[in-house]
Enzyme design. Sequence first.
Site, PDB file in Angstrom:
ATOM      1  N   ALA A  65       0.862  -1.178   0.000  1.00 28.61           N
ATOM      2  CA  ALA A  65       0.000   0.000   0.000  1.00 28.61           C
ATOM      3  C   ALA A  65       0.900   1.231   0.000  1.00 28.61           C
ATOM      4  O   ALA A  65       2.060   1.158   0.427  1.00 28.61           O
ATOM      5  CB  ALA A  65      -0.879  -0.016   1.241  1.00 28.61           C
ATOM      6  N   GLY A 110       0.611  -5.016   0.631  1.00 24.86           N
ATOM      7  CA  GLY A 110      -0.562  -5.131  -0.247  1.00 24.86           C
ATOM      8  C   GLY A 110      -0.242  -5.805  -1.578  1.00 24.86           C
ATOM      9  O   GLY A 110      -1.138  -6.383  -2.212  1.00 24.86           O
TER      10      GLY A 110
HETATM   11  N1  CAA Z   1       4.666   3.371  -0.513  1.00 27.09           N
HETATM   12  C1  CAA Z   1       5.132   4.553  -0.927  1.00 27.09           C
HETATM   13  N2  CAA Z   1       6.359   4.718  -1.447  1.00 27.09           N
HETATM   14  C2  CAA Z   1       7.145   3.641  -1.541  1.00 27.09           C
HETATM   15  C3  CAA Z   1       6.714   2.368  -1.123  1.00 27.09           C
HETATM   16  C4  CAA Z   1       5.406   2.253  -0.597  1.00 27.09           C
HETATM   17  N3  CAA Z   1       4.898   1.075  -0.204  1.00 27.09           N
HETATM   18  N4  CAA Z   1       7.711   1.483  -1.329  1.00 27.09           N
HETATM   19  C5  CAA Z   1       8.729   2.174  -1.866  1.00 27.09           C
HETATM   20  N5  CAA Z   1       8.390   3.486  -1.984  1.00 27.09           N
HETATM   21  C6  CAA Z   1       9.195   4.587  -2.487  1.00 27.09           C
HETATM   22  C7  CAA Z   1      10.250   5.013  -1.466  1.00 27.09           C
HETATM   23  O1  CAA Z   1       9.706   5.870  -0.499  1.00 27.09           O
HETATM   24  C8  CAA Z   1      11.234   5.695  -2.364  1.00 27.09           C
HETATM   25  O2  CAA Z   1      10.778   6.981  -2.689  1.00 27.09           O
HETATM   26  P1  CAA Z   1      11.813   8.206  -2.876  1.00 27.09           P
HETATM   27  O3  CAA Z   1      12.658   7.829  -4.057  1.00 27.09           O
HETATM   28  O4  CAA Z   1      10.930   9.377  -3.090  1.00 27.09           O
HETATM   29  O5  CAA Z   1      12.604   8.252  -1.586  1.00 27.09           O
HETATM   30  C9  CAA Z   1      11.190   4.853  -3.631  1.00 27.09           C
HETATM   31  O6  CAA Z   1       9.932   4.166  -3.614  1.00 27.09           O
HETATM   32  C10 CAA Z   1      12.298   3.841  -3.674  1.00 27.09           C
HETATM   33  O7  CAA Z   1      12.344   3.145  -2.427  1.00 27.09           O
HETATM   34  P2  CAA Z   1      13.726   2.829  -1.698  1.00 27.09           P
HETATM   35  O8  CAA Z   1      14.600   4.008  -1.669  1.00 27.09           O
HETATM   36  O9  CAA Z   1      13.377   2.193  -0.377  1.00 27.09           O
HETATM   37  O10 CAA Z   1      14.330   1.783  -2.724  1.00 27.09           O
HETATM   38  P3  CAA Z   1      15.070   0.396  -2.430  1.00 27.09           P
HETATM   39  O11 CAA Z   1      15.434  -0.137  -3.782  1.00 27.09           O
HETATM   40  O12 CAA Z   1      16.148   0.555  -1.423  1.00 27.09           O
HETATM   41  O13 CAA Z   1      13.956  -0.553  -1.775  1.00 27.09           O
HETATM   42  C11 CAA Z   1      11.804  -1.583  -1.531  1.00 27.09           C
HETATM   43  C12 CAA Z   1      12.763  -0.860  -2.478  1.00 27.09           C
HETATM   44  C13 CAA Z   1      12.419  -2.951  -1.173  1.00 27.09           C
HETATM   45  C14 CAA Z   1      10.514  -1.793  -2.278  1.00 27.09           C
HETATM   46  C15 CAA Z   1      11.630  -0.735  -0.242  1.00 27.09           C
HETATM   47  O14 CAA Z   1      11.194   0.564  -0.617  1.00 27.09           O
HETATM   48  C16 CAA Z   1      10.626  -1.338   0.690  1.00 27.09           C
HETATM   49  O15 CAA Z   1      10.942  -2.214   1.457  1.00 27.09           O
HETATM   50  N6  CAA Z   1       9.356  -0.926   0.624  1.00 27.09           N
HETATM   51  C17 CAA Z   1       8.378  -1.573   1.521  1.00 27.09           C
HETATM   52  C18 CAA Z   1       7.319  -0.620   1.770  1.00 27.09           C
HETATM   53  C19 CAA Z   1       6.365  -1.244   2.764  1.00 27.09           C
HETATM   54  O16 CAA Z   1       6.554  -1.195   3.963  1.00 27.09           O
HETATM   55  N7  CAA Z   1       5.218  -1.830   2.232  1.00 27.09           N
HETATM   56  C20 CAA Z   1       4.104  -2.224   3.038  1.00 27.09           C
HETATM   57  C21 CAA Z   1       3.116  -1.088   3.043  1.00 27.09           C
HETATM   58  S1  CAA Z   1       1.849  -1.260   4.208  1.00 27.09           S
HETATM   59  C22 CAA Z   1       0.688  -2.217   3.465  1.00 27.09           C
HETATM   60  O17 CAA Z   1       0.872  -2.737   2.373  1.00 27.09           O
HETATM   61  C23 CAA Z   1      -0.602  -2.356   4.234  1.00 27.09           C
HETATM   62  C24 CAA Z   1      -1.545  -3.369   3.704  1.00 27.09           C
HETATM   63  O18 CAA Z   1      -1.687  -4.442   4.244  1.00 27.09           O
HETATM   64  C25 CAA Z   1      -2.412  -3.080   2.553  1.00 27.09           C
END
Ligand code: CAA
Length: 259
Positions: A65, A110
């Site tokens: 999400a 999500g």
């Molecule tokens: N929402 C919004 N933005 C996100 C995102 C998310 N879920 N995941 C990544 N991004 C954004 C980051 O904020 C970042 O933005 P900026 O460039 O503006 O800083 C960009 O995408 C790249 O992210 P990283 O710098 O972290 O890149 P990375 O290559 O080091 O890692 C990743 C990529 C492994 C996907 C890491 O971003 C990550 O672990 N994301 C997980 C996010 C998360 O916690 N997801 C669960 C959300 S809660 C949920 O889903 C509730 C539900 O049950 C429905």
Amino acid sequence: MEYKNIIYTLENGIAKIEINRPKAFNALNTETNNEIEDVVDAITDSPDVRVLIITGSSKVFVAGADVTELAEANPRDAYNNCCLAHRIFKKLEALQVPVIAAICGPTLGGGLEMALSCDFRIAGESGLFGLPEITLGIIPGAGGTQRLAKLIGASRAKELVMLGNRIDAATAKEYGLVNVLCKDEEVAEEAQKMAEKLCKRPAIALKFAKECVNFGANMNLDTGLEFEKSRFSLAFNTADQKEGMKAFFEKRKPNFTHK
Ligand code: CAA
């Protein structure tokens, strides 16, 4: 509806939703969820669609999400958000046609919950699966605590849900979360191959088969067997049953008409 965050295509009965929000790692914001629901609703009523493939990019499936939206939520917003996600993924799960998730890269929160609502998951070696909600101070809210435990067992599911562990594609295959593991560059081709194979199956029996497995997963054995009985007998009302058995005795491939 005009789509800004997904690309929708339909070719030879195979529909495809490609999540396309590269700047946010394909995170599912409300707008993206609404677009997915719009397609799912259209497919529900469409006689032209035989299979749906959901995919992301070659770098990421869906990173969950959209945390920027969630960060500002109060309990009421969170509740509504949860209801919306449950509604869409239940519709996706209940689609009469088979649904394949074609996955490369992070499939988190999500994103994993969406993949769990599909019938099959095909993953490239870069596939990375997790429910990191616990690390954000929350819990999965789009079915993850339920569907993952049902699919891979409570003990393994708790490694993702409670510890916040992320597992690679090979482990996901070992856990039974992934059906097909291949090289990243082969994911689209494997999904297409599976979709074409499903298109050759008799559509009505295929729908009954999916209904029975999904229904039984949430029922006791006797209730599930009753449901199977009803769908098994209904299958004998189809032209494809006649054709399938005739072809068997004539030692040829059946020409199903999906009627
Ligand atoms: N929402 C919004 N933005 C996100 C995102 C998310 N879920 N995941 C990544 N991004 C954004 C980051 O904020 C970042 O933005 P900026 O460039 O503006 O800083 C960009 O995408 C790249 O992210 P990283 O710098 O972290 O890149 P990375 O290559 O080091 O890692 C990743 C990529 C492994 C996907 C890491 O971003 C990550 O672990 N994301 C997980 C996010 C998360 O916690 N997801 C669960 C959300 S809660 C949920 O889903 C509730 C539900 O049950 C429905």
